[in-house]
Motif scaffolding. Structure first.
Motif, PDB file in Angstrom:
ATOM      1  N   ALA A  18      99.325  42.762  31.578  1.00 30.10           N
ATOM      2  CA  ALA A  18      99.321  41.576  32.444  1.00 30.10           C
ATOM      3  C   ALA A  18      97.897  41.124  32.764  1.00 30.10           C
ATOM      4  O   ALA A  18      97.670  39.947  33.063  1.00 30.10           O
ATOM      5  N   GLN A  76      96.835  38.186  30.768  1.00 28.26           N
ATOM      6  CA  GLN A  76      97.613  36.955  30.918  1.00 28.26           C
ATOM      7  C   GLN A  76      96.731  35.706  30.988  1.00 28.26           C
ATOM      8  O   GLN A  76      96.965  34.758  30.271  1.00 28.26           O
ATOM      9  N   CYS A  84     101.521  39.620  26.135  1.00 28.57           N
ATOM     10  CA  CYS A  84     101.624  38.956  27.425  1.00 28.57           C
ATOM     11  C   CYS A  84     102.409  37.657  27.254  1.00 28.57           C
ATOM     12  O   CYS A  84     102.576  37.157  26.138  1.00 28.57           O
TER      13      CYS A  84
END
Length: 143
Positions: free
Chosen positions: A39, A42, A79
């Motif tokens: 993450a 991202q 992601c």
């Protein structure tokens, strides 16, 4: 951004993105923590550059690179906003942690990573030691 892009990336300095031991890497990369680390990529603006620097397919990379989780150079997860256009691997593989890796960084016009810098330093020290050992001892009598 004040330095090279990899010093400004959200993952900079976090060694968890590339576990060093192959046996540990596969188990770690399948863990929930690895998904949390993914993450981090991202909103990273450097995902494509990251892939071009690491060359995960060519190097058989285990870790998180360019918004993807890689095991043995194969994408296992990515992601949410990963773009297939980021996957291009430009350049040649660098054998990190070797003297030839240090030379490859130099050919690319980039600073060597810590592993390659250390390998280059050790190789230079070994060459100096061999040269010293090959020189005749000035204090010994010659015949």
């Amino acid at each position: 951004m004040d330095g090279a892009w990899w010093t400004d990336a959200p993952c900079a300095g976090d060694l968890r993105f590339a576990p060093p031991e192959a046996e540990q890497a596969a188990a770690f990369l399948r863990s929930p923590l690895a998904r949390q680390l993914l993450a981090t990529c991202q909103d990273c603006p450097f995902r494509s550059a990251c892939i071009s620097r690491v060359l995960p397919r060519k190097s058989g990379f285990d870790g998180i690179c360019g918004g993807r989780l890689w095991i043995d150079g194969q994408v296992q997860a990515e992601c949410a906003d990963a773009d297939p256009g980021e996957l291009a691997e430009h350049g040649s593989y660098i054998p990190h942690g070797t003297e030839s890796g240090a030379r490859a960084h130099n050919r690319r016009g980039e600073p060597a990573c810590a592993w390659c810098r250390e390998a280059g330093r050790r190789a230079q020290a070994d060459r100096r030691a061999r040269r010293r050992a090959a020189r005749p001892d000035p204090s010994s009598p010659t015949h």
